[in-house]
Motif scaffolding. Sequence first.
Motif, PDB file in Angstrom:
ATOM      1  N   ARG A 251       0.891  -1.066   0.142  1.00  0.00           N
ATOM      2  CA  ARG A 251       0.077  -0.008  -0.086  1.00  0.00           C
ATOM      3  C   ARG A 251       0.914   1.480  -0.095  1.00  0.00           C
ATOM      4  O   ARG A 251       0.622   2.126  -0.842  1.00  0.00           O
ATOM      5  CB  ARG A 251      -0.994  -0.167   1.111  1.00  0.00           C
ATOM      6  N   ALA A 252       1.787   1.310   0.875  1.00  0.00           N
ATOM      7  CA  ALA A 252       2.694   2.525   0.864  1.00  0.00           C
ATOM      8  C   ALA A 252       3.617   2.511  -0.270  1.00  0.00           C
ATOM      9  O   ALA A 252       3.869   3.807  -0.740  1.00  0.00           O
ATOM     10  CB  ALA A 252       3.589   2.414   2.123  1.00  0.00           C
ATOM     11  N   LEU A 253       3.940   1.859  -0.972  1.00  0.00           N
ATOM     12  CA  LEU A 253       4.805   1.708  -2.261  1.00  0.00           C
ATOM     13  C   LEU A 253       4.210   1.902  -3.216  1.00  0.00           C
ATOM     14  O   LEU A 253       4.684   1.660  -4.591  1.00  0.00           O
ATOM     15  CB  LEU A 253       5.887   0.597  -2.034  1.00  0.00           C
ATOM     16  N   ARG A 254       2.769   1.600  -3.152  1.00  0.00           N
ATOM     17  CA  ARG A 254       1.779   1.542  -4.542  1.00  0.00           C
ATOM     18  C   ARG A 254       2.188   0.403  -5.551  1.00  0.00           C
ATOM     19  O   ARG A 254       2.153   0.696  -6.390  1.00  0.00           O
ATOM     20  CB  ARG A 254       1.850   3.001  -5.064  1.00  0.00           C
ATOM     21  N   SER A 255       2.160  -0.614  -4.833  1.00  0.00           N
ATOM     22  CA  SER A 255       2.676  -2.007  -5.590  1.00  0.00           C
ATOM     23  C   SER A 255       1.433  -2.676  -5.888  1.00  0.00           C
ATOM     24  O   SER A 255       0.568  -2.713  -5.050  1.00  0.00           O
ATOM     25  CB  SER A 255       3.672  -2.910  -5.084  1.00  0.00           C
ATOM     26  N   ALA A 256       1.262  -3.379  -6.903  1.00  0.00           N
ATOM     27  CA  ALA A 256       0.066  -4.008  -7.462  1.00  0.00           C
ATOM     28  C   ALA A 256      -0.053  -5.349  -6.756  1.00  0.00           C
ATOM     29  O   ALA A 256      -1.266  -5.881  -6.627  1.00  0.00           O
ATOM     30  CB  ALA A 256       0.095  -4.414  -9.010  1.00  0.00           C
ATOM     31  N   GLY A 257       0.884  -5.915  -6.523  1.00  0.00           N
ATOM     32  CA  GLY A 257       0.952  -7.350  -5.797  1.00  0.00           C
ATOM     33  C   GLY A 257       1.766  -7.448  -4.511  1.00  0.00           C
ATOM     34  O   GLY A 257       2.139  -6.346  -3.996  1.00  0.00           O
ATOM     35  N   ALA A 258       1.778  -8.588  -4.087  1.00  0.00           N
ATOM     36  CA  ALA A 258       2.734  -8.728  -2.565  1.00  0.00           C
ATOM     37  C   ALA A 258       4.039  -8.436  -2.891  1.00  0.00           C
ATOM     38  O   ALA A 258       4.703  -8.791  -3.982  1.00  0.00           O
ATOM     39  CB  ALA A 258       2.465 -10.207  -2.100  1.00  0.00           C
ATOM     40  N   LEU A 259       4.695  -8.024  -1.967  1.00  0.00           N
ATOM     41  CA  LEU A 259       6.172  -7.950  -1.919  1.00  0.00           C
ATOM     42  C   LEU A 259       6.993  -8.952  -1.185  1.00  0.00           C
ATOM     43  O   LEU A 259       6.294  -9.085   0.107  1.00  0.00           O
ATOM     44  CB  LEU A 259       6.306  -6.464  -1.531  1.00  0.00           C
ATOM     45  N   ASP A 260       8.075  -9.339  -1.517  1.00  0.00           N
ATOM     46  CA  ASP A 260       8.863 -10.492  -0.841  1.00  0.00           C
ATOM     47  C   ASP A 260       9.760  -9.574   0.085  1.00  0.00           C
ATOM     48  O   ASP A 260      10.441  -8.621   0.032  1.00  0.00           O
ATOM     49  CB  ASP A 260       9.729 -11.097  -1.792  1.00  0.00           C
ATOM     50  N   THR A 261       9.647  -9.947   1.698  1.00  0.00           N
ATOM     51  CA  THR A 261      10.581  -9.420   2.705  1.00  0.00           C
ATOM     52  C   THR A 261      11.195 -10.223   3.298  1.00  0.00           C
ATOM     53  O   THR A 261      11.779  -9.788   4.283  1.00  0.00           O
ATOM     54  CB  THR A 261       9.471  -8.642   3.576  1.00  0.00           C
ATOM     55  N   ALA A 262      11.517 -11.191   2.474  1.00  0.00           N
ATOM     56  CA  ALA A 262      12.781 -12.358   3.008  1.00  0.00           C
ATOM     57  C   ALA A 262      14.193 -11.744   3.270  1.00  0.00           C
ATOM     58  O   ALA A 262      14.847 -11.663   4.310  1.00  0.00           O
ATOM     59  CB  ALA A 262      12.795 -13.676   2.300  1.00  0.00           C
ATOM     60  N   ASP A 263      14.547 -11.077   2.295  1.00  0.00           N
ATOM     61  CA  ASP A 263      15.928 -10.521   2.505  1.00  0.00           C
ATOM     62  C   ASP A 263      16.068  -9.274   3.444  1.00  0.00           C
ATOM     63  O   ASP A 263      16.934  -9.029   4.300  1.00  0.00           O
ATOM     64  CB  ASP A 263      16.293  -9.846   1.093  1.00  0.00           C
ATOM     65  N   LEU A 264      14.868  -8.472   3.553  1.00  0.00           N
ATOM     66  CA  LEU A 264      14.787  -7.362   4.541  1.00  0.00           C
ATOM     67  C   LEU A 264      14.695  -7.930   5.791  1.00  0.00           C
ATOM     68  O   LEU A 264      15.304  -7.390   6.870  1.00  0.00           O
ATOM     69  CB  LEU A 264      13.607  -6.539   4.147  1.00  0.00           C
ATOM     70  N   ARG A 265      14.265  -9.056   6.255  1.00  0.00           N
ATOM     71  CA  ARG A 265      13.877  -9.841   7.441  1.00  0.00           C
ATOM     72  C   ARG A 265      15.174 -10.112   7.989  1.00  0.00           C
ATOM     73  O   ARG A 265      15.885  -9.931   9.248  1.00  0.00           O
ATOM     74  CB  ARG A 265      13.041 -10.861   7.598  1.00  0.00           C
ATOM     75  N   THR A 266      16.066 -10.678   6.919  1.00  0.00           N
ATOM     76  CA  THR A 266      17.541 -11.248   7.493  1.00  0.00           C
ATOM     77  C   THR A 266      18.459  -9.979   7.456  1.00  0.00           C
ATOM     78  O   THR A 266      19.195  -9.930   8.410  1.00  0.00           O
ATOM     79  CB  THR A 266      18.191 -12.108   6.346  1.00  0.00           C
ATOM     80  N   ALA A 267      18.303  -8.740   6.898  1.00  0.00           N
ATOM     81  CA  ALA A 267      19.184  -7.639   7.105  1.00  0.00           C
ATOM     82  C   ALA A 267      18.857  -7.142   8.391  1.00  0.00           C
ATOM     83  O   ALA A 267      19.651  -6.635   9.059  1.00  0.00           O
ATOM     84  CB  ALA A 267      18.734  -6.688   5.831  1.00  0.00           C
ATOM     85  N   LEU A 268      17.578  -7.046   8.710  1.00  0.00           N
ATOM     86  CA  LEU A 268      17.194  -6.379  10.101  1.00  0.00           C
ATOM     87  C   LEU A 268      17.690  -7.353  11.404  1.00  0.00           C
ATOM     88  O   LEU A 268      17.974  -7.171  12.261  1.00  0.00           O
ATOM     89  CB  LEU A 268      15.822  -6.178  10.278  1.00  0.00           C
ATOM     90  N   ALA A 269      17.841  -8.810  11.124  1.00  0.00           N
ATOM     91  CA  ALA A 269      17.958  -9.611  12.045  1.00  0.00           C
ATOM     92  C   ALA A 269      19.520  -9.635  12.453  1.00  0.00           C
ATOM     93  O   ALA A 269      19.751  -9.939  13.519  1.00  0.00           O
ATOM     94  CB  ALA A 269      17.482 -11.022  11.804  1.00  0.00           C
ATOM     95  N   VAL A 270      20.223  -9.377  11.386  1.00  0.00           N
ATOM     96  CA  VAL A 270      21.624  -9.515  11.583  1.00  0.00           C
ATOM     97  C   VAL A 270      22.083  -8.500  12.442  1.00  0.00           C
ATOM     98  O   VAL A 270      23.080  -8.721  13.560  1.00  0.00           O
ATOM     99  CB  VAL A 270      22.521  -9.737  10.248  1.00  0.00           C
ATOM    100  N   PRO A 271      22.002  -7.112  12.271  1.00  0.00           N
ATOM    101  CA  PRO A 271      22.457  -6.362  13.138  1.00  0.00           C
ATOM    102  C   PRO A 271      22.047  -6.507  14.504  1.00  0.00           C
ATOM    103  O   PRO A 271      22.786  -6.221  15.632  1.00  0.00           O
ATOM    104  CB  PRO A 271      22.197  -4.785  12.837  1.00  0.00           C
ATOM    105  N   ALA A 272      20.853  -6.711  15.053  1.00  0.00           N
ATOM    106  CA  ALA A 272      20.529  -7.332  16.310  1.00  0.00           C
ATOM    107  C   ALA A 272      21.089  -8.221  17.012  1.00  0.00           C
ATOM    108  O   ALA A 272      21.353  -8.189  18.319  1.00  0.00           O
ATOM    109  CB  ALA A 272      18.918  -7.639  16.282  1.00  0.00           C
ATOM    110  N   GLU A 273      21.631  -9.282  16.231  1.00  0.00           N
ATOM    111  CA  GLU A 273      22.266 -10.492  16.851  1.00  0.00           C
ATOM    112  C   GLU A 273      23.954 -10.165  17.122  1.00  0.00           C
ATOM    113  O   GLU A 273      24.243 -10.571  18.045  1.00  0.00           O
ATOM    114  CB  GLU A 273      22.342 -11.785  15.786  1.00  0.00           C
ATOM    115  N   ALA A 274      24.234  -9.265  16.220  1.00  0.00           N
ATOM    116  CA  ALA A 274      25.763  -8.712  16.324  1.00  0.00           C
ATOM    117  C   ALA A 274      25.923  -7.977  17.472  1.00  0.00           C
ATOM    118  O   ALA A 274      27.066  -7.909  17.856  1.00  0.00           O
ATOM    119  CB  ALA A 274      26.157  -8.215  15.201  1.00  0.00           C
ATOM    120  N   THR A 275      24.985  -7.207  17.890  1.00  0.00           N
ATOM    121  CA  THR A 275      25.161  -6.319  19.012  1.00  0.00           C
ATOM    122  C   THR A 275      25.005  -6.902  20.343  1.00  0.00           C
ATOM    123  O   THR A 275      24.180  -7.922  20.664  1.00  0.00           O
ATOM    124  CB  THR A 275      23.949  -5.365  19.001  1.00  0.00           C
ATOM    125  N   PRO A 276      26.286  -6.798  21.117  1.00  0.00           N
ATOM    126  CA  PRO A 276      26.214  -7.620  22.497  1.00  0.00           C
ATOM    127  C   PRO A 276      25.229  -7.258  23.539  1.00  0.00           C
ATOM    128  O   PRO A 276      24.901  -6.200  23.485  1.00  0.00           O
ATOM    129  CB  PRO A 276      27.858  -7.566  22.945  1.00  0.00           C
TER     130      PRO A 276
END
Length: 95
Positions: free
Chosen positions: A70-95
Amino acid sequence: MSGRTQARACPERTCVGCRERAAKSDLLRIVAIGDQCVADPRGTLPGRGAYVHPAVVCLDQAVRRRAFPRALRSAGALDTADLRTALAVPAEATP
């Protein structure tokens, strides 16, 4: 001179996940490239952008609410798998 100081306004954006307003610098810009959501930390990729807190919780809320298409005005569903891994990595790297 009138003696007024020039206060610079800090740009604010709304997180598409939790719907809270925050400073633009505190949020991560997301753009759609093809049918994938891609993080744009420098804010230089072309196209519409959606903003989300750099936390998996806000990403999950945005996916559940179908906020990215909706925000990006896309016609179909968008894949967020790469985005999820990108957000998960910095959180795990921080002690």
